[in-house]
Design a protein around this motif. Structure first.
Motif, mmCIF file in Angstrom:
data_model
loop_
_atom_site.group_PDB
_atom_site.id
_atom_site.type_symbol
_atom_site.label_atom_id
_atom_site.label_comp_id
_atom_site.label_asym_id
_atom_site.label_seq_id
_atom_site.Cartn_x
_atom_site.Cartn_y
_atom_site.Cartn_z
ATOM 1 N N ALA A 77 0.852 -1.130 -0.069
ATOM 2 C CA ALA A 77 -0.039 -0.015 -0.025
ATOM 3 C C ALA A 77 0.736 1.260 0.125
ATOM 4 O O ALA A 77 0.572 2.057 -0.668
ATOM 5 C CB ALA A 77 -0.874 0.111 1.143
ATOM 6 N N CYS A 78 2.008 1.307 0.759
ATOM 7 C CA CYS A 78 2.792 2.394 0.865
ATOM 8 C C CYS A 78 3.486 2.692 -0.502
ATOM 9 O O CYS A 78 3.360 3.773 -0.860
ATOM 10 C CB CYS A 78 3.870 2.237 1.991
ATOM 11 N N SER A 79 3.844 1.574 -1.086
ATOM 12 C CA SER A 79 4.259 1.683 -2.445
ATOM 13 C C SER A 79 3.414 2.563 -3.503
ATOM 14 O O SER A 79 3.923 2.740 -4.333
ATOM 15 C CB SER A 79 4.811 0.339 -2.976
ATOM 16 N N GLY A 80 2.085 2.071 -3.267
ATOM 17 C CA GLY A 80 1.053 2.823 -4.081
ATOM 18 C C GLY A 80 0.807 3.859 -3.408
ATOM 19 O O GLY A 80 -0.319 4.547 -3.718
ATOM 20 N N ASN A 81 1.336 4.415 -2.558
ATOM 21 C CA ASN A 81 1.301 6.013 -2.112
ATOM 22 C C ASN A 81 0.116 6.239 -1.055
ATOM 23 O O ASN A 81 -0.479 7.154 -1.050
ATOM 24 C CB ASN A 81 1.154 6.898 -3.107
ATOM 25 N N ASP A 82 0.045 5.101 -0.204
ATOM 26 C CA ASP A 82 -1.262 5.356 0.819
ATOM 27 C C ASP A 82 -0.630 5.711 1.991
ATOM 28 O O ASP A 82 0.377 5.350 2.579
ATOM 29 C CB ASP A 82 -1.949 3.819 0.956
ATOM 30 N N SER A 83 -0.880 6.999 2.438
ATOM 31 C CA SER A 83 -0.007 7.439 3.441
ATOM 32 C C SER A 83 -0.390 6.777 4.531
ATOM 33 O O SER A 83 0.437 6.677 5.742
ATOM 34 C CB SER A 83 -0.593 9.306 3.687
ATOM 35 N N ASP A 84 -1.420 6.469 4.991
ATOM 36 C CA ASP A 84 -1.843 5.769 6.131
ATOM 37 C C ASP A 84 -0.795 4.321 6.321
ATOM 38 O O ASP A 84 -0.436 4.047 7.585
ATOM 39 C CB ASP A 84 -3.385 5.341 6.176
ATOM 40 N N ALA A 85 -0.723 3.746 5.188
ATOM 41 C CA ALA A 85 0.036 2.482 5.384
ATOM 42 C C ALA A 85 1.629 2.784 5.425
ATOM 43 O O ALA A 85 2.171 2.177 6.291
ATOM 44 C CB ALA A 85 0.039 1.851 3.840
ATOM 45 N N CYS A 86 1.936 4.038 5.005
ATOM 46 C CA CYS A 86 3.528 4.477 5.271
ATOM 47 C C CYS A 86 3.646 4.841 6.685
ATOM 48 O O CYS A 86 4.560 4.440 7.442
ATOM 49 C CB CYS A 86 3.872 5.695 4.416
ATOM 50 N N TYR A 87 2.507 5.527 7.199
ATOM 51 C CA TYR A 87 2.586 5.766 8.677
ATOM 52 C C TYR A 87 2.560 4.508 9.633
ATOM 53 O O TYR A 87 3.505 4.343 10.497
ATOM 54 C CB TYR A 87 1.497 6.398 9.095
ATOM 55 N N ALA A 88 1.828 3.328 9.370
ATOM 56 C CA ALA A 88 1.674 2.326 10.066
ATOM 57 C C ALA A 88 3.041 1.427 9.873
ATOM 58 O O ALA A 88 3.431 1.084 11.046
ATOM 59 C CB ALA A 88 0.669 1.324 9.310
ATOM 60 N N ILE A 89 3.776 1.666 8.780
ATOM 61 C CA ILE A 89 4.916 0.752 8.916
ATOM 62 C C ILE A 89 6.210 1.805 9.700
ATOM 63 O O ILE A 89 6.834 1.180 10.294
ATOM 64 C CB ILE A 89 5.573 0.861 7.315
ATOM 65 N N GLY A 90 5.887 3.034 9.660
ATOM 66 C CA GLY A 90 6.914 3.640 10.849
ATOM 67 C C GLY A 90 6.638 3.365 12.248
ATOM 68 O O GLY A 90 7.513 3.367 12.942
ATOM 69 N N VAL A 91 5.177 3.048 12.352
ATOM 70 C CA VAL A 91 4.875 2.591 13.768
ATOM 71 C C VAL A 91 5.497 1.315 14.182
ATOM 72 O O VAL A 91 6.193 1.271 15.025
ATOM 73 C CB VAL A 91 3.374 2.642 13.975
ATOM 74 N N LEU A 92 5.303 0.430 13.294
ATOM 75 C CA LEU A 92 6.095 -0.763 13.480
ATOM 76 C C LEU A 92 7.508 -0.788 13.621
ATOM 77 O O LEU A 92 8.195 -1.488 14.516
ATOM 78 C CB LEU A 92 5.646 -1.955 12.164
ATOM 79 N N TYR A 93 8.222 0.155 12.765
ATOM 80 C CA TYR A 93 9.598 0.192 12.993
ATOM 81 C C TYR A 93 9.824 0.827 14.318
ATOM 82 O O TYR A 93 11.009 0.469 15.004
ATOM 83 C CB TYR A 93 10.582 0.914 11.753
#
Length: 163
Positions: free
Chosen positions: A116-132
């Protein structure tokens, strides 16, 4: 930071999605449903219109407009995600993250968030940040978390822009 689940509150007999960037999209879909029958969305999805699959998935997942049914939402998200609809990949990822309608799997959630983040979904990018940031399913890394928060912020997610 933490991954936030959407909260729905009821106002004047209308379910309102609050505190998330999906507000405008879901409100638009809500209004469309009042002008079109649910069957039209289902038919469009069956004919391969992945945005219709995504819309139905979100309606079922959050129980806005129609009765909540995560079991019905999951296959709709899967179909739309497989068709390249990034928002559906995020929704499906949240299902795996929370173990809603599927067996909980941080690994599967991360994979879907990445798609999803690769597809520019900002919420998904944020979620990955939280996981890291929290070291959930990945080695803890403030540097990687900040990279994903920056991408999320660049995509318009204001909560990711905070230091």
């Amino acid at each position: 930071h933490e991954i936030q689940i959407l909260h729905v509150r009821k106002e004047r007999n209308v379910h309102v999605l609050v505190d998330n960037q999906l507000n405008q999209r879901l409100l638009l879909m809500f209004l469309c449903l009042h002008h079109k029958k649910l069957e039209l969305f289902e038919q469009s999805c069956n004919y391969g219109e992945i945005q219709s699959c995504n819309n139905l998935g979100y309606f079922y997942y959050y129980g806005t407009v129609i009765p909540k049914s995560i079991e019905k939402a999951i296959p709709l998200f899967e179909k739309a995600c497989e068709g390249g609809y990034a928002t559906s990949c995020y929704g499906l990822g949240m299902s795996y993250y929370n173990g809603e309608g599927v067996t909980q799997s941080i690994e599967k959630a991360l994979s879907l968030f990445e798609k999803a983040c690769s597809g520019n979904d900002s919420d998904a990018c944020y979620a990955i940040g939280v996981l890291y940031e929290n070291g959930e399913g990945v080695p803890k890394s403030t540097e990687k978390a900040q990279q994903y928060y920056k991408k999320s912020c660049d995509l318009g997610n204001k909560k990711a822009c905070k230091p």
